[in-house]
Every structure is written in C-alpha cells, then in structure tokens.
Design a protein around this motif. Sequence first.
Motif, PDB file in Angstrom:
ATOM      1  N   ALA A   1       0.810  -1.223   0.000  1.00  0.00           N
ATOM      2  CA  ALA A   1       0.000   0.000   0.000  1.00  0.00           C
ATOM      3  C   ALA A   1       0.841   1.270   0.000  1.00  0.00           C
ATOM      4  N   ILE A   2       2.114   1.208   0.343  1.00  0.00           N
ATOM      5  CA  ILE A   2       2.918   2.423   0.445  1.00  0.00           C
ATOM      6  C   ILE A   2       3.219   3.000  -0.938  1.00  0.00           C
ATOM      7  N   GLU A   3       3.736   2.198  -1.845  1.00  0.00           N
ATOM      8  CA  GLU A   3       4.037   2.702  -3.198  1.00  0.00           C
ATOM      9  C   GLU A   3       2.751   3.120  -3.910  1.00  0.00           C
ATOM     10  N   GLY A   4       1.701   2.351  -3.728  1.00  0.00           N
ATOM     11  CA  GLY A   4       0.417   2.712  -4.330  1.00  0.00           C
ATOM     12  C   GLY A   4      -0.127   4.020  -3.773  1.00  0.00           C
ATOM     13  N   ALA A   5       0.044   4.227  -2.469  1.00  0.00           N
ATOM     14  CA  ALA A   5      -0.402   5.474  -1.847  1.00  0.00           C
ATOM     15  C   ALA A   5       0.397   6.661  -2.383  1.00  0.00           C
ATOM     16  N   ARG A   6       1.695   6.487  -2.537  1.00  0.00           N
ATOM     17  CA  ARG A   6       2.525   7.556  -3.115  1.00  0.00           C
ATOM     18  C   ARG A   6       2.052   7.895  -4.528  1.00  0.00           C
ATOM     19  N   TYR A   7       1.806   6.867  -5.320  1.00  0.00           N
ATOM     20  CA  TYR A   7       1.381   7.058  -6.707  1.00  0.00           C
ATOM     21  C   TYR A   7       0.022   7.748  -6.766  1.00  0.00           C
ATOM     22  N   LEU A   8      -0.910   7.287  -5.945  1.00  0.00           N
ATOM     23  CA  LEU A   8      -2.246   7.895  -5.914  1.00  0.00           C
ATOM     24  C   LEU A   8      -2.164   9.363  -5.504  1.00  0.00           C
ATOM     25  N   ALA A   9      -1.373   9.668  -4.484  1.00  0.00           N
ATOM     26  CA  ALA A   9      -1.216  11.056  -4.038  1.00  0.00           C
ATOM     27  C   ALA A   9      -0.591  11.911  -5.140  1.00  0.00           C
ATOM     28  N   ALA A  10       0.371  11.357  -5.869  1.00  0.00           N
ATOM     29  CA  ALA A  10       1.010  12.105  -6.957  1.00  0.00           C
ATOM     30  C   ALA A  10       0.031  12.418  -8.085  1.00  0.00           C
ATOM     31  N   LYS A  11      -1.000  11.589  -8.218  1.00  0.00           N
ATOM     32  CA  LYS A  11      -2.038  11.814  -9.236  1.00  0.00           C
ATOM     33  C   LYS A  11      -3.163  12.705  -8.715  1.00  0.00           C
ATOM     34  N   GLY A  12      -3.011  13.201  -7.486  1.00  0.00           N
ATOM     35  CA  GLY A  12      -3.999  14.108  -6.914  1.00  0.00           C
ATOM     36  C   GLY A  12      -5.018  13.458  -6.008  1.00  0.00           C
ATOM     37  N   GLY A  13      -4.925  12.149  -5.827  1.00  0.00           N
ATOM     38  CA  GLY A  13      -5.861  11.448  -4.949  1.00  0.00           C
ATOM     39  C   GLY A  13      -5.537  11.697  -3.484  1.00  0.00           C
ATOM     40  N   ARG A  14      -6.483  11.355  -2.626  1.00  0.00           N
ATOM     41  CA  ARG A  14      -6.315  11.556  -1.189  1.00  0.00           C
ATOM     42  C   ARG A  14      -6.117  10.226  -0.484  1.00  0.00           C
ATOM     43  N   ILE A  15      -5.307  10.260   0.574  1.00  0.00           N
ATOM     44  CA  ILE A  15      -5.039   9.081   1.390  1.00  0.00           C
ATOM     45  C   ILE A  15      -5.435   9.382   2.829  1.00  0.00           C
ATOM     46  N   TRP A  16      -6.319   8.576   3.344  1.00  0.00           N
ATOM     47  CA  TRP A  16      -6.697   8.641   4.754  1.00  0.00           C
ATOM     48  C   TRP A  16      -6.218   7.353   5.403  1.00  0.00           C
ATOM     49  N   VAL A  17      -5.894   7.419   6.690  1.00  0.00           N
ATOM     50  CA  VAL A  17      -5.445   6.223   7.403  1.00  0.00           C
ATOM     51  C   VAL A  17      -6.127   6.107   8.758  1.00  0.00           C
ATOM     52  N   GLN A  18      -6.163   4.869   9.223  1.00  0.00           N
ATOM     53  CA  GLN A  18      -6.636   4.584  10.570  1.00  0.00           C
ATOM     54  C   GLN A  18      -5.606   5.097  11.564  1.00  0.00           C
ATOM     55  N   ASP A  19      -6.057   5.624  12.678  1.00  0.00           N
ATOM     56  CA  ASP A  19      -5.157   6.065  13.743  1.00  0.00           C
ATOM     57  C   ASP A  19      -4.308   4.871  14.194  1.00  0.00           C
TER      58      ASP A  19
END
Length: 77
Positions: free
Chosen positions: A34-52
């Motif tokens: 999920a880390i590389e995918g999260a970086r890629y999604l954020a770079a495309k303008g998507g948002r990442i939320w996480v559990q505390d």
Amino acid sequence: SPYSPSIDQVLFDMADRFGEKAMAIIFSGMAHDAIEGARYLAAKGGRIWVQDPATCVVSSMIDGAMEAGVVSFIGSP
C-alpha cells in the motif's frame, strides 16, 4: 509486488483511472503493501486517509504511508 493480492496494484489502477477523484483509506495491516500505491495515488492528486495507528492491531502499513508524507487525514474507525 511480493504480496498477492496486492493493495499497491489496486491503488495504481485507481490512480490511473480516477486521478484526483480517487481516495483510499488504509486500515490496520502488516508489511508495506500500500505504500508505493499510496505515493502514486497522491502524486495523481488522490487523497489518502489512514486509521489512527493507536487503534490498529498492526500499524506497519499506516506507519509507512505516514512516513511517505501522503496522508491527509488520520481517524479512528
């Protein structure tokens, strides 16, 4: 990715298809899928939320996303 199924691949596909309209919520999980995918999604303008992390059984996926600097919201389920 060494993981199957891979959350990274899902995030890559979401980012390519939906770009800035995409959002992912990463919950408790092991390893760093999920880390590389999260970086890629954020770079495309998507948002990442996480559990505390304090509410996780295993927080390594969340910790990695937070360390990557792509998290825009932290919440408790």
